[in-house]
Design an enzyme around this catalytic site. Structure first.
Site, PDB file in Angstrom:
ATOM      1  N   GLN A  98       0.993  -1.128  -0.162  1.00 14.39           N
ATOM      2  CA  GLN A  98      -0.015   0.141  -0.071  1.00 14.39           C
ATOM      3  C   GLN A  98       0.904   1.174  -0.040  1.00 14.39           C
ATOM      4  OE1 GLN A  98      -2.188  -0.342   3.793  1.00 14.39           O
ATOM      5  NE2 GLN A  98      -0.383  -1.028   4.716  1.00 14.39           N
ATOM      6  N   ASP A 105       0.563   0.229  13.651  1.00 18.53           N
ATOM      7  CA  ASP A 105       1.083   1.378  14.225  1.00 18.53           C
ATOM      8  C   ASP A 105       1.270   1.361  15.752  1.00 18.53           C
ATOM      9  OD1 ASP A 105      -1.407   2.029  15.742  1.00 18.53           O
ATOM     10  OD2 ASP A 105      -2.421   1.703  13.546  1.00 18.53           O
ATOM     11  N   GLU A 137       1.057  -8.272  11.979  1.00 16.16           N
ATOM     12  CA  GLU A 137       0.896  -7.371  11.039  1.00 16.16           C
ATOM     13  C   GLU A 137       1.342  -7.723   9.501  1.00 16.16           C
ATOM     14  OE1 GLU A 137      -0.232  -3.920  10.687  1.00 16.16           O
ATOM     15  OE2 GLU A 137       0.526  -4.229   8.579  1.00 16.16           O
ATOM     16  N   ASP A 139      -7.669  -5.087  13.692  1.00 15.60           N
ATOM     17  CA  ASP A 139      -7.433  -3.439  13.319  1.00 15.60           C
ATOM     18  C   ASP A 139      -6.809  -3.278  12.075  1.00 15.60           C
ATOM     19  OD1 ASP A 139      -6.882  -0.935  13.576  1.00 15.60           O
ATOM     20  OD2 ASP A 139      -5.084  -1.015  14.910  1.00 15.60           O
ATOM     21  N   THR A 173      -7.160  -2.086   7.875  1.00 18.51           N
ATOM     22  CA  THR A 173      -7.702  -0.920   7.090  1.00 18.51           C
ATOM     23  C   THR A 173      -9.048  -1.103   6.666  1.00 18.51           C
ATOM     24  OG1 THR A 173      -6.664  -1.975   4.989  1.00 18.51           O
ATOM     25  CG2 THR A 173      -5.601  -0.172   6.221  1.00 18.51           C
ATOM     26  N   HIS A 209      -7.809   4.100  19.497  1.00 16.81           N
ATOM     27  CA  HIS A 209      -7.158   2.941  20.020  1.00 16.81           C
ATOM     28  C   HIS A 209      -7.666   2.611  21.658  1.00 16.81           C
ATOM     29  CE1 HIS A 209      -3.764   4.300  17.409  1.00 16.81           C
ATOM     30  NE2 HIS A 209      -4.370   3.348  16.956  1.00 16.81           N
ATOM     31  N   GLY A 246      -2.390 -11.994   8.266  1.00 18.85           N
ATOM     32  CA  GLY A 246      -3.287 -12.413   9.694  1.00 18.85           C
ATOM     33  C   GLY A 246      -4.062 -13.715   9.378  1.00 18.85           C
TER      34      GLY A 246
END
Lengths: 278, 278
Positions: free
Chosen positions: B28, B83, B102, B151, B153, B59, B133
């Site tokens: 991305q 993040d 991630e 979590d 996008t 968060h 994932g």
């Protein structure tokens, strides 16, 4: 084509097809836009007031929160509200009488033409007066209302006096001993300092003064605040559940929503310490 | 100069001073902008993820709602979250171990450089894995986690599989018998049909599936929804009050805010009938 509104760090642009109407009244510029997704949008002096798709949120939350907090509201005064939406919501409650005092006759005219469903203008329990809210309330008798609702535009030339302490001293005087007032209070979210100032001014004569939240697609930043100030009743402890949850025709408001709306983020709660009264 | 994001009928423009960083990773486009009022803004494939001024809302609400609903959470799996913000919040709870999976290593790299305060990367209770994932969870043992947090996008090329039924069947399998999952669920406000579809997919294997609301300056329309799906605990009936209200360092979340966030407008409640499970 977009209708654009800027607020601090943010500019919100709503897709619109065309401008349906524009008129400069004695007091302000009144515009109506057509949007495919949002329906018609009412704009005063460049600020969106509501669109057809979200007007029920603003009007239900400004009307029913005070109406369902007061034990027995009979006489209601609306200052501003010339689009008719708050009066329509209040008139859902049986046996209630509404005095609506709008400064700008042109707002009523445009609203009746472009947003007829927002008003309940032919209701015999509604009296409409074209006058300055400040002047009207100065002449009104002591303790003549149960609830005052201030539905004005944001602080600015034509509505500034409705955000001043002298006005709230009058509101306090015309309210009965268990009366309460609801008013547009800016946004603790978009402009915390501005909100604190309004909250302090509105709340000064009252026992309770608390912000509550409502979301509007058509406002920059979406989440804005009303303020409820009260002589006796508490907006989360004293909700009249039957009146709140058995009222017909509502799309947004419930007693649960009233409680949720008064829930303040931890950091804002800290910032309002000593200003909010609850 | 503005960072612009369009979502249906609305375009939101955030005032920014400059672009600090831009990189095209394997998956991305990652950008970082500087804004005077909002601090730095993280953008993935053109969508704002958060700004420094509002990241705590996202968060805290994604982490503490499941954490304070589960009676005794020990083993937590985060899918995405590169993040570091959700992990930082979960690690505020004592005795908890976090696996963070991630897909895009570059997100972690950029976050560590531009948003070091968002992460708690050196915490010995945190394990970071760079992997899909979907692949990670397919290999994970049955009933090995108390809470899974997704979590990712918005649905799109790289995250689509995280919004599919096969993924939630796996989530259900790796969760213990009182486990629960929290996931980003779009917005019933901005895109009701999209939200209904995610809610139905996420909720299918679970006993309870409810949307809850959080506000972010940096998202078009401001109010978005997480979904909590659960095998046993109910998010408003089973809140662990001590854990919710005595946790140090929070800026947004309280047990009251958890209850408020699950309060759904009357019209949306009706639209979710038969899809939300509560």
């Amino acid at each position: 084509m977009y209708f654009e509104e800027e607020q601090g760090f943010l500019k919100q642009s709503l897709k619109v097809e065309k401008k349906l109407h524009e008129v400069k009244s004695k007091y302000q510029k009144i515009e109506v836009y057509q949007s495919a997704e949002l329906g018609k949008i009412l704009v005063l002096d460049g600020n969106a007031m509501f669109c057809e798709k979200d007007e029920f949120i603003y009007h239900e939350m400004l009307a029913h929160v005070p109406m369902c907090t007061h034990r027995e509201p009979k006489d209601i005064l609306i200052i501003g509200g010339g689009d008719g939406g708050v009066a329509r919501e209040i008139l859902r409650h049986e046996g209630v009488k509404v005095d609506l005092v709008e400064l700008d006759e042109e707002v009523i005219k445009v609203s009746k033409e472009y947003f007829p469903q927002v008003g309940d203008w032919d209701n015999s329990r509604l009296s409409v007066m074209i006058e300055s809210g400040m002047e009207f309330i100065a002449k009104a008798a002591d303790q003549s209302y149960d609830i005052v609702i201030v539905d004005a535009t944001d602080p600015g030339e034509i509505s500034n006096e409705l955000f001043e302490a002298t006005f709230y001293a009058q509101v306090n005087r015309v309210l009965r001993e268990d009366g309460l007032v609801a008013v547009q209070g800016g946004s603790y979210w978009m402009d915390l300092e501005g909100h604190k100032q309004i909250l302090e001014t509105v709340g000064r004569p009252f026992w309770i003064a608390m912000p509550y939240t409502y979301p509007m697609y058509s406002y920059p930043g979406t989440n804005w605040n009303f303020i409820l100030a009260s002589k006796k009743y508490h907006p989360t402890a004293d909700i009249i559940l039957q009146r709140a949850d058995l009222l017909e025709g509502l799309q947004y408001y419930t007693s649960d929503m009233q409680r949720a709306a008064f829930t303040v983020p931890k950091n804002i709660k800290k910032a309002l310490l000593g200003i909010a009264k609850n």
